[in-house]
Write an enzyme that holds these catalytic residues in place. Structure first.
Site, short mmCIF file in Angstrom:
data_model
loop_
_atom_site.label_atom_id
_atom_site.label_comp_id
_atom_site.label_asym_id
_atom_site.label_seq_id
_atom_site.Cartn_x
_atom_site.Cartn_y
_atom_site.Cartn_z
N CYS A 1 0.79 -1.23 0.00
CA CYS A 1 0.00 0.00 0.00
C CYS A 1 0.82 1.28 0.00
O CYS A 1 0.71 2.11 -0.90
CB CYS A 1 -0.93 0.00 1.21
SG CYS A 1 -2.16 -1.32 1.20
N HIS B 1 -2.70 6.40 4.32
CA HIS B 1 -1.57 5.49 4.50
C HIS B 1 -0.23 6.04 4.01
O HIS B 1 0.64 5.30 3.54
CB HIS B 1 -1.84 4.14 3.82
CG HIS B 1 -1.14 3.01 4.51
ND1 HIS B 1 -1.15 1.70 4.04
CD2 HIS B 1 -0.38 2.99 5.64
CE1 HIS B 1 -0.45 0.94 4.85
NE2 HIS B 1 0.02 1.69 5.83
#
Length: 475
Positions: free
Chosen positions: A80, A139
């Site tokens: 991610c 993130h």
């Protein structure tokens, strides 16, 4: 934005809260809106329009029918954080933060995407008059100096890291300090934590993010302002929680339910654009940040039960999944684009492109200039998007780098070269070569049959490693 976490009962209620009194708002501004849907951990063939037999995605299928499918689209990384950093900056993952790279971030991480070192696509578009918003997962750093509003987003409502970085994961994974459990997942508006979410809250967040994304679209259209919306869903990342009433719809267990709920959200967003009469002036891009989970994870199952269960027998057309840049399953993902009047409907391209290309392409479409004080790896892919006759990939090759700069693979024309070395996916004493036209699943190593091809790509690989190390452009 309302800071109260609302709990809608159905997708209709999600839309109803944003659609009240919609009479249609036709934008007069010439610059197109951009809706970038960044799916989380969705596999290449987990959409029915890309071949799924056990997950039904009618809204994404309709999007593909009205636009173009890219069948050789590569996410920048197999995890991610590095992938999202590359998407936002247009740079290969090891170049990020002044060539230090950016690893997967956790609640105890003290670093993130450095604003002083990087230029984001949102910063470029803001300079061109765009309103920018992010709803869902970030993130790229949870501390205030790393949050989206520091990187050019006018609005942010979401979570700063994945929904499985909560207190259930009490140091078992090896990534967390021993004996230290993570706090409950924070829901953040702009830079303020407005709620700590338990699992019931997490299940309802996808509906909240969809609703608020639609409100963002409405506000922008009402003010006749072009907008960039990044809708970064969370439910397709473990744990696969979906709003109450949407469980058990898929034939692919909890993960399938999550993908089908994402498809529902996409449909709501598309319908909002249509009702506001701005769909013809809006570019819609659907991608995923990396491939899916394909191996059982005992810790996830212990924490989340069936919402963390990965079926190892579920078949995929690509080899392996997330957490690696060697094989196709980690970085080759589905991609759909639509822009009425510009992108021909029901078309398809197998030319290799990357997530980093969206940076350069969005910038050019929005009228922004590409920074010249740094290496930008993304290329302009408008010719491919618009179906220009004879258009080819702007890349000589697409490279599978780790966040630290180790080169794992090279995609060149129809060939895929896996470099030798030790790795959890296998220890290879020599390079492996696959013909993706005949062997999409990378099952048969044909290196011994094509030594000249191996030699040619190995030379390209060596040049690419030098370019990354010395901060030089790649071809």
């Amino acid at each position: 934005m309302n800071k109260t976490l609302l709990l809608p009962k159905t997708s209709l209620s999600v839309f109803a809260l944003t659609a009240i009194a919609f009479s249609g708002i036709a934008q007069n501004q010439s610059k197109p809106n951009i809706v970038h849907i960044v799916a989380d951990d969705v596999g290449y063939d987990d959409l029915s329009c890309f071949g799924s037999k056990d997950i039904h995605t009618p809204n994404l299928d309709a999007l593909a029918e009205s636009g173009i499918k890219f069948t050789s689209f590569y996410a920048p990384h197999g995890t991610c954080t590095p992938s999202r950093a590359a998407l936002l900056t247009g740079r290969y993952a090891p170049r990020v933060n002044n060539n230090t790279g950016l690893y997967v971030l956790f609640p105890h991480s003290k670093h993130g995407l450095e604003d002083e070192l990087e230029v984001s696509i949102t910063e470029l578009l803001k300079e061109q008059g765009y309103r920018t918003g992010l709803y869902g997962k970030w993130h790229l750093g949870h501390l205030p100096q790393y949050l989206p509003c520091v990187h050019g987003f006018d609005e942010f409502l979401g979570i700063p890291y994945p929904n499985d970085h909560g207190p259930e994961r009490i140091g078992n994974s090896g990534w967390r300090p021993n004996g230290i459990s993570d706090p409950a997942i924070p829901l953040i508006e702009q830079a303020q934590v407005i709620k700590r979410c338990d699992n019931n809250d997490l299940a309802e967040l996808p509906a909240l993010f969809t609703r608020e994304a639609c409100k963002f679209i409405y506000r922008s259209a009402k003010e006749d302002q072009p907008f960039y919306l990044q809708y970064a869903n969370i439910e397709t990342h473990t744990p696969w929680f979906v709003p109450k009433g949407f469980e058990g719809r898929s034939k692919a267990a909890a993960y399938g339910d999550a993908v089908e709920y994402l498809d529902t959200s996409v449909g709501i967003i598309l319908n909002t654009l249509k009702r506001l009469k701005i769909e013809d002036n809006t570019i819609i891009v659907f991608t995923s940040d990396n491939g899916p989970l394909v191996h059982k994870d005992e810790e996830l199952e212990n924490c989340y039960g069936r919402f963390g269960f990965t079926d190892p027998d579920r078949e995929h057309v690509l080899r392996e999944g997330k957490y690696q840049e060697r094989f196709e399953g980690g970085i080759k993902v589905s991609c759909i684009m639509k822009w009425p009047g510009h992108i021909p409907a029901a078309t398809e391209s197998d030319e290799p492109i990357t997530g980093m290309d969206l940076f350069t392409t969005f910038a050019h479409i929005g009228g922004a200039e590409i920074p010249t004080d740094r290496v930008i790896d993304g290329k302009d892919i408008r010719d491919l998007m618009f179906g220009k006759e004879g258009a080819k990939s702007p890349h000589e090759a697409v490279y599978g780098f780790t966040a630290t700069g180790r080169l794992m693979s090279v995609r060149y024309q129809n060939w895929k070269l896996i470099l030798s070395g030790k790795h959890w996916t296998g220890n290879f004493d020599s390079p492996q070569l696959y013909d993706l036209t005949a062997d999409m699943g990378e099952a048969t190593n044909v290196a011994s049959e094509h030594p000249g091809v191996v030699k040619k790509i190995m030379k390209m690989a060596e040049n690419a490693k030098i370019a990354i190390k010395n901060n030089q452009p790649l071809k």
